[in-house]
Write an enzyme that holds these catalytic residues in place. Sequence first.
Site, PDB file in Angstrom:
ATOM      1  N   GLY A 230       0.827  -1.200   0.000  1.00 35.87           N
ATOM      2  CA  GLY A 230       0.000   0.000   0.000  1.00 35.87           C
ATOM      3  C   GLY A 230       0.859   1.247   0.000  1.00 35.87           C
ATOM      4  N   GLY A 233       4.761   1.096  -0.121  1.00 37.93           N
ATOM      5  CA  GLY A 233       5.526   0.689  -1.291  1.00 37.93           C
ATOM      6  C   GLY A 233       5.429  -0.792  -1.596  1.00 37.93           C
ATOM      7  N   GLY A 259      -2.833  -2.506  -6.995  1.00 40.42           N
ATOM      8  CA  GLY A 259      -1.969  -3.681  -6.937  1.00 40.42           C
ATOM      9  C   GLY A 259      -1.839  -4.370  -8.285  1.00 40.42           C
ATOM     10  N   ASP A 260      -2.932  -4.378  -9.056  1.00 35.43           N
ATOM     11  CA  ASP A 260      -2.882  -4.958 -10.399  1.00 35.43           C
ATOM     12  C   ASP A 260      -1.951  -4.151 -11.297  1.00 35.43           C
ATOM     13  OD1 ASP A 260      -4.899  -6.581  -9.362  1.00 35.43           O
ATOM     14  OD2 ASP A 260      -6.478  -5.310 -10.184  1.00 35.43           O
TER      15      ASP A 260
END
Length: 316
Positions: A230, A233, A259-260
């Site tokens: 998040g 990093g 995240g993707d």
Amino acid sequence: MIVTLTVHPSLDRTVSLGAPLRVGEVQTASGAREDAGGKGINVARVIRAAGVDSLAVLPLDPTDPFAAVLADADVSVRPVPVAGRARANITVTDAAGETTKINLPGVALSDDDLVALIDTVVAAARGADWLVLAGSLAPGLAPDAYVQVIRAVRDRLRAEAPRIAVDTSGPALRAVVRDARPDLIKPNDDELADLLGAPLPEAADLAEAVHVAARGLVPEAVGSALVTLGGDGAVLVTGEGAWAAAPPPTRVRSTVGAGDSSLAGYLLAASRGAEPAAALVSAIRYGSAAAALDGTQAPRESDLPTADIPVRALTR
């Protein structure tokens, strides 16, 4: 070419609020959008936006309105016919960057549906650089569904099989790590702890704790691990070393799909032969860019932050 498989696609509806969400009250939205979602589809969109060939394999009812939204998403798809509508995921974001998600159940898939998906993935993945298996498993599928996909791809394609990245969680991730040895996994820190069945170890900071935990998997069970943190990093752990990097200052609009995009950024760099630290920086840039956009938009090169992103090596 990077091929993705999304067995549990979703219509992502994002509602933006100008004030914090007030549970139990009526509020007026400042904006709303719909995007074709699902982790594999998100990755494929980002890859394509970078000018690299991508192909998204997914189950899709030809009569599903989701098909029209998907057609507007600028992504090449290879649908496998199934019966039933894709789920809808509802996301509420406010001006402070807080995100609330409600995920609905999707189409239940049968064993025959999985066989058809596997056959399609094998045909699509021949000679590809990477195959990405991403997202939760659809209702009806056994926890080892991704294991079945990986085994089929490697058994049938052999030397032409791509490297395989897996981004899932829970029993599906545990099955993959236990039985399929993927080339890359991309959990977040909570998913990593769940995978290991224990809290992250005590360490000087979160990145160090993730490194120590991931060393229990890399390289014996998985080739490498990209662990997203998040706002802190990400950490990359390979058989050769480990690195951590933090994102630049970012005005967060929506964390959905960040995240993707991080995974897509890593794969873009890795497929071009980048060194691990450079691939990690690419992951950070793409994840930060996605978080600064509304909904689940695919960041383009012009959206990427240009600030310097220092990388530090981690040691045991």
